[in-house]
Design an enzyme around this catalytic site. Sequence first.
Site, mmCIF file in Angstrom:
data_model
loop_
_atom_site.group_PDB
_atom_site.id
_atom_site.type_symbol
_atom_site.label_atom_id
_atom_site.label_comp_id
_atom_site.label_asym_id
_atom_site.label_seq_id
_atom_site.Cartn_x
_atom_site.Cartn_y
_atom_site.Cartn_z
ATOM 1 N N TYR A 1 37.140 40.387 31.660
ATOM 2 C CA TYR A 1 37.305 40.091 33.091
ATOM 3 C C TYR A 1 36.753 38.699 33.354
ATOM 4 O O TYR A 1 35.684 38.350 32.830
ATOM 5 C CB TYR A 1 36.538 41.119 33.932
ATOM 6 C CG TYR A 1 36.455 40.774 35.399
ATOM 7 C CD1 TYR A 1 37.418 41.242 36.290
ATOM 8 C CD2 TYR A 1 35.437 39.952 35.898
ATOM 9 C CE1 TYR A 1 37.366 40.913 37.636
ATOM 10 C CE2 TYR A 1 35.381 39.614 37.243
ATOM 11 C CZ TYR A 1 36.342 40.103 38.104
ATOM 12 O OH TYR A 1 36.298 39.761 39.433
ATOM 13 N N GLU B 1 41.147 35.171 39.822
ATOM 14 C CA GLU B 1 40.613 36.296 39.046
ATOM 15 C C GLU B 1 41.611 36.736 37.978
ATOM 16 O O GLU B 1 42.815 36.767 38.228
ATOM 17 C CB GLU B 1 40.324 37.469 39.986
ATOM 18 C CG GLU B 1 39.691 38.665 39.310
ATOM 19 C CD GLU B 1 39.593 39.869 40.256
ATOM 20 O OE1 GLU B 1 38.471 40.191 40.682
ATOM 21 O OE2 GLU B 1 40.632 40.477 40.571
#
Length: 382
Positions: free
Chosen positions: A101, A189
Amino acid sequence: MDLLEYQGKQLFARHGLRVSSGEEVESVEDAVAVADRVGYPVVVKAQVLIGGRGKAGGVKLAADAGETREHAANILGMNIGGHTVHRLWVEHASDIASEYYAAVLLDRSAKRPLVMFSTEGGVDIEEVAERTPEKLVRSHVDALEGLGREQALQIARDGGVDEDVVEGVADALLALYDVWIGEDATLAEINPLIVTPEREVRALDAKVSLDGNALFRHPENADLSDPENEDPIERRARENGVQYVALDGDIGILGNGAGLVMSTLDVVSLAGGSPANFLDAGGGSDAKKVEQAIGLILSNPNVKAVLVNIFGGITRGEEVAGGLIAAFNELSPSVPFVVRLDGTNADQGRALLDDAALAGVHTAGSMNEAAELVVALAKDAG
Ligand code: GDP
Ligand code: MN
């Protein structure tokens, strides 16, 4: 301004972040054509502005044309969290060794950009942050210096990535930071950022929000906003140059000056009500302008009562009242209005409104009184 995955990936690619080759389509036939072009297996992905598409069945692997056809047909028209799928992204499927992530955002309390990274990718990152916060690296960046290579390498090491991909992950973080700064994004993101069995680091998903107020610096990004997902009243307001923001309550708000309108939202909330919109009519008393603003507010079917909160400055009270009366006569609204008029020549304005005795229009002497009255009227109507 939130971007769809494929739009985010276009920006990623522009800044040197690795993404899989694919194309955006709107039909089953086109999905199959793209799959044939990029090569099987492919992944067929719903393009909607909401996460968790995988869990909802909106992300499917397809081994051949038949499976592509089947998945594309199922996903098109699917409803994911209230969003109907009109578009698909079809890309060559990746083999996955690890899912990480990565994100860049602004940490308002620290007043600095923040890079977040975790080797626990592919899952809900909020859960990782809550259950195993030690697995989420948070690293603030000096906004003037930017993210440097040393810091990016440190983040990758602190995250505990395999030694052979430290460089690759650092490159991805640098590119992501470059997207965030270069495109005036408020969020960039990647979840998951994957490592392939060949040890290549690649973005498999993209969540990018751009700062709409900085769009003038990026004319090439102007067509990224998705009109299907924009609130229709907000769009009409924007086209007419009116400052309108849709909210989810039932009390329409019209005021002059952004500060006064925001205070009005607060006072209505304090009185136990829930505003349906923000609308700043700006200065001026122009009946046409007031009419247009009231028209926008009333086109929201949730509105049960409207509060007009005007503070006369250079614009005089009797002019504003004249504008309101003309607008009310033209539109004859079916929901009750409360008008609070103060400032320059407010007495004359209120007298004009009282004389006009418009049906369903109440005047109030103070902002608090007006808020309480409009909340009561909305409750009666509900
Ligand atoms: P989200 O559910 O909306 O976050 O959509 P994602 O784009 O993140 O996809 C969901 C999940 O599907 C990912 O976490 C992966 O596990 C899986 N996935 C997506 N693309 C691929 C791919 O190319 N290959 C493989 N094996 N899995 C994929
Ligand atoms: Mn994802």
